[in-house]
Design an enzyme around this catalytic site. Structure first.
Site, PDB file in Angstrom:
ATOM      1  N   HIS A 258     -14.094  21.010  37.985  1.00 34.55           N
ATOM      2  CA  HIS A 258     -15.248  20.688  37.415  1.00 34.55           C
ATOM      3  C   HIS A 258     -16.352  20.341  38.349  1.00 34.55           C
ATOM      4  CE1 HIS A 258     -17.797  18.064  34.866  1.00 34.55           C
ATOM      5  NE2 HIS A 258     -17.190  18.483  33.790  1.00 34.55           N
ATOM      6  N   ASP A 309     -10.919  20.861  28.846  1.00 27.91           N
ATOM      7  CA  ASP A 309     -10.367  22.141  28.078  1.00 27.91           C
ATOM      8  C   ASP A 309      -8.864  22.732  28.129  1.00 27.91           C
ATOM      9  OD1 ASP A 309     -13.632  23.576  28.924  1.00 27.91           O
ATOM     10  OD2 ASP A 309     -12.886  22.735  26.951  1.00 27.91           O
TER      11      ASP A 309
HETATM   12  C1  SDX Z   1     -16.831  22.309  30.804  1.00 26.80           C
HETATM   13  O1  SDX Z   1     -20.712  20.464  33.537  1.00 26.80           O
HETATM   14  C2  SDX Z   1     -19.714  19.898  32.510  1.00 26.80           C
HETATM   15  O2  SDX Z   1     -19.760  18.803  32.320  1.00 26.80           O
HETATM   16  C3  SDX Z   1     -18.869  20.773  31.494  1.00 26.80           C
HETATM   17  C4  SDX Z   1     -17.862  20.326  30.584  1.00 26.80           C
HETATM   18  C5  SDX Z   1     -18.668  19.526  29.520  1.00 26.80           C
HETATM   19  O3  SDX Z   1     -18.264  18.795  28.810  1.00 26.80           O
HETATM   20  O4  SDX Z   1     -20.024  20.050  29.153  1.00 26.80           O
HETATM   21  O5  SDX Z   1     -17.194  19.321  31.360  1.00 26.80           O
HETATM   22  C6  SDX Z   1     -16.887  21.393  29.726  1.00 26.80           C
HETATM   23  O6  SDX Z   1     -17.203  23.259  31.121  1.00 26.80           O
HETATM   24  C7  SDX Z   1     -15.539  22.069  31.698  1.00 26.80           C
HETATM   25  C8  SDX Z   1     -15.314  23.368  32.705  1.00 26.80           C
HETATM   26  C9  SDX Z   1     -14.530  24.592  32.059  1.00 26.80           C
HETATM   27  N1  SDX Z   1     -14.578  25.589  32.887  1.00 26.80           N
HETATM   28  C10 SDX Z   1     -13.566  25.811  33.416  1.00 26.80           C
HETATM   29  O7  SDX Z   1     -12.206  25.548  33.281  1.00 26.80           O
HETATM   30  C11 SDX Z   1     -13.515  27.354  34.262  1.00 26.80           C
HETATM   31  C12 SDX Z   1     -12.840  27.070  35.514  1.00 26.80           C
HETATM   32  N2  SDX Z   1     -13.479  26.216  36.431  1.00 26.80           N
HETATM   33  C13 SDX Z   1     -14.299  26.593  37.585  1.00 26.80           C
HETATM   34  O8  SDX Z   1     -15.003  27.934  37.214  1.00 26.80           O
HETATM   35  C14 SDX Z   1     -14.949  25.748  38.075  1.00 26.80           C
HETATM   36  O9  SDX Z   1     -14.485  24.596  38.518  1.00 26.80           O
HETATM   37  C15 SDX Z   1     -16.278  25.197  37.410  1.00 26.80           C
HETATM   38  C16 SDX Z   1     -17.272  26.164  36.861  1.00 26.80           C
HETATM   39  C17 SDX Z   1     -15.926  24.239  36.354  1.00 26.80           C
HETATM   40  C18 SDX Z   1     -16.976  24.330  38.463  1.00 26.80           C
HETATM   41  O10 SDX Z   1     -17.634  25.240  39.207  1.00 26.80           O
HETATM   42  P1  SDX Z   1     -18.203  24.825  40.814  1.00 26.80           P
HETATM   43  O11 SDX Z   1     -18.409  23.228  40.897  1.00 26.80           O
HETATM   44  O12 SDX Z   1     -19.383  25.796  40.910  1.00 26.80           O
HETATM   45  O13 SDX Z   1     -17.044  24.844  41.626  1.00 26.80           O
HETATM   46  P2  SDX Z   1     -16.528  26.137  42.831  1.00 26.80           P
HETATM   47  O14 SDX Z   1     -16.622  27.344  41.778  1.00 26.80           O
HETATM   48  O15 SDX Z   1     -17.674  26.310  43.739  1.00 26.80           O
HETATM   49  O16 SDX Z   1     -15.218  25.794  43.324  1.00 26.80           O
HETATM   50  C19 SDX Z   1     -14.999  24.835  44.169  1.00 26.80           C
HETATM   51  C20 SDX Z   1     -13.766  25.144  44.986  1.00 26.80           C
HETATM   52  C21 SDX Z   1     -13.613  26.753  45.464  1.00 26.80           C
HETATM   53  O17 SDX Z   1     -12.856  26.794  46.356  1.00 26.80           O
HETATM   54  P3  SDX Z   1     -13.074  27.416  47.716  1.00 26.80           P
HETATM   55  O18 SDX Z   1     -13.730  28.675  47.515  1.00 26.80           O
HETATM   56  O19 SDX Z   1     -14.216  26.315  48.122  1.00 26.80           O
HETATM   57  O20 SDX Z   1     -11.726  27.419  48.389  1.00 26.80           O
HETATM   58  O21 SDX Z   1     -12.759  25.031  44.093  1.00 26.80           O
HETATM   59  C22 SDX Z   1     -12.049  26.022  43.709  1.00 26.80           C
HETATM   60  C23 SDX Z   1     -12.965  27.368  44.116  1.00 26.80           C
HETATM   61  O22 SDX Z   1     -12.178  28.344  44.207  1.00 26.80           O
HETATM   62  N3  SDX Z   1     -11.929  26.031  42.294  1.00 26.80           N
HETATM   63  C24 SDX Z   1     -10.864  26.644  41.354  1.00 26.80           C
HETATM   64  C25 SDX Z   1     -11.053  26.267  40.231  1.00 26.80           C
HETATM   65  N4  SDX Z   1     -12.248  25.681  39.984  1.00 26.80           N
HETATM   66  C26 SDX Z   1     -12.788  25.362  41.568  1.00 26.80           C
HETATM   67  N5  SDX Z   1      -9.745  27.500  42.246  1.00 26.80           N
HETATM   68  C27 SDX Z   1      -9.041  27.885  41.075  1.00 26.80           C
HETATM   69  N6  SDX Z   1      -9.378  27.778  39.742  1.00 26.80           N
HETATM   70  C28 SDX Z   1     -10.153  27.111  39.277  1.00 26.80           C
HETATM   71  N7  SDX Z   1     -10.369  26.567  38.019  1.00 26.80           N
END
Ligand code: SDX
Length: 373
Positions: A258, A309
């Site tokens: 998140h 989710d």
């Molecule tokens: C919702 O914003 C909100 O409030 C949204 C929401 C709402 O109520 O409206 O809460 C609803 O959208 C929840 C999120 C649903 N999405 C997912 O589950 C998709 C998977 N999650 C990721 O794509 C990600 O965590 C996000 C999009 C939610 C957040 O993206 P960020 O803040 O840009 O984080 P990032 O991609 O920069 O990740 C930071 C680190 C990375 O590692 P490093 O490259 O630094 O080593 O964390 C890792 C990422 O690889 N990481 C994950 C991951 N999420 C973050 N690694 C594996 N799986 C994941 N899901």
């Protein structure tokens, strides 16, 4: 020159002020009411009223609000016809985007003052479950079902989708997910809706902006992708092995992580135990084993928490809902949060127009085509 504030994805940037909700590591509250209390004591109708106004409703206000929503649940024939014309393979979120737009053409309550905006929000709140249920019925070769007066918002959706009044447990679970999904500060879809509103566009344009934005698997679409992932495995060990490899391959696993929450998503913690009880009641321990194998492996390897989710997808699956309606159900709830932000933006507006940092080619002269290449 003014100090340049740039963060990829606007991470951590305060892009506006709001009275609608607060999303913090230690709390989530809608207009000051903690989500834990709303989840335990409120109905979604009360939460919808709270978001569209400034406090929880009195008994009389809630009755009047519910009456107004009930008055707009049945779709104009043209909207049902539109839904029927959309090819069967079109995703539910795309159907919703089109059908909400169509419904907007029959909403006489135009205008930008607060009461008119609340009325438009009530129209959208009323039609979204009917659109989802109508699509389900038509895909099943069945006739759509009109709303049954007196049912709760959650029960109404299940009744219109399946043709019979639902059990109390299923109604409670839908109602709870609608409360948990309703609002979340400046998430991507709410912020996009505010950008649309800031040009003085209109409620329906802002809502359709929200639908298009929430569809993405990095946002609301994650509840569908998370369930598709769980369905791929027949055992915990198989799921664990896949997850370990996915992490090595730096794959994003839907339902986890998140932008704001780094100590876990309050909503997921509220929903998970009820989801697990339902799974055990329905003899689906195997699905639970897969669910926890993925969740525990991601935590062990990357200390990343699940978001709302992840348990929500499995909750809907255990209720027998087709995966294609999971994100549309997220919309059925989030239209209240979006509308609250639209109303707030309209009533204290300045067009949202940030700057960008230019990293393209330096200034250069035009050359006729014959001199290029
Ligand atoms: C919702 O914003 C909100 O409030 C949204 C929401 C709402 O109520 O409206 O809460 C609803 O959208 C929840 C999120 C649903 N999405 C997912 O589950 C998709 C998977 N999650 C990721 O794509 C990600 O965590 C996000 C999009 C939610 C957040 O993206 P960020 O803040 O840009 O984080 P990032 O991609 O920069 O990740 C930071 C680190 C990375 O590692 P490093 O490259 O630094 O080593 O964390 C890792 C990422 O690889 N990481 C994950 C991951 N999420 C973050 N690694 C594996 N799986 C994941 N899901």
């Amino acid at each position: 020159m003014a100090e340049e504030l740039y963060r990829p994805g606007l991470e951590g940037i305060i892009a506006g002020e709001t009275e609608v909700s607060t999303v913090e590591q230690d709390s989530l509250a809608y207009r000051g009411y903690p989500i834990e209390q709303l989840a335990e004591h409120a109905t979604f109708e009360e939460v919808a009223y709270l978001l569209l106004h400034d406090d929880l409703p009195t008994v009389g206000q809630l009755q009047e609000f519910t009456r107004r929503v009930d008055a707009h649940r049945n779709l104009p024939a043209a909207v049902t016809d539109t839904i029927a014309r959309i090819p069967p393979q079109v995703p539910g979120m795309d159907v919703l985007r089109t059908a909400i737009s169509m419904a907007g053409h029959f909403d006489q309550s135009s205008g930008g003052d607060r009461e008119q905006l609340v009325e438009q929000a009530i129209h959208v709140l009323a039609v979204v479950p009917s659109i989802i249920a109508t699509r389900l019925r038509l895909l099943d070769g069945k006739q759509p079902i009109d709303a049954k007066p007196g049912l709760s918002h959650a029960a109404q959706f299940l009744y219109q989708a399946f043709g019979e009044e639902p059990e109390a447990l299923e109604t409670r679970l839908i109602d709870l997910t609608l409360i948990l999904y309703a609002e979340h500060e400046f998430n991507a879809s709410a912020f996009a809706a505010r950008v649309t509103t800031s040009t003085l566009s209109d409620m329906y344009s802002a809502i359709v902006t929200g639908v298009g934005t929430l569809k993405g698997p990095l946002h609301g679409g994650a509840n569908e992708e998370a369930m598709r992932l769980i369905k791929r495995f027949s055992s915990g060990p198989e799921a664990k092995a896949w997850t370990e490899q996915a992490i090595v391959d730096k794959q994003k696993i839907m339902g986890f992580g998140h932008r704001v929450y780094k100590n876990g998503d309050h909503r997921a913690r509220i929903l998970e135990p009820l989801m697990a009880d339902l799974a055990r009641q329905r003899g689906q321990q195997n699905l639970l084993d897969v669910y926890f194998a993925i969740k525990d492996t991601i935590w062990e390897r990357k200390q990343i928490h699940m978001n709302v989710d992840y348990p929500c997808g499995l909750t809907y699956y255990l209720m027998g809902l087709p995966i294609d309606v999971y994100t549309p159900l997220f919309v059925a709830s989030r239209v209240t949060g979006w509308a609250a932000h639209v109303i707030e933006q309209f009533t204290n507006n300045r067009i949202i127009r940030p700057r960008s940092r230019y990293v393209g080619p330096a200034l250069r002269d035009y050359r006729p085509a014959a001199q290029r290449g």
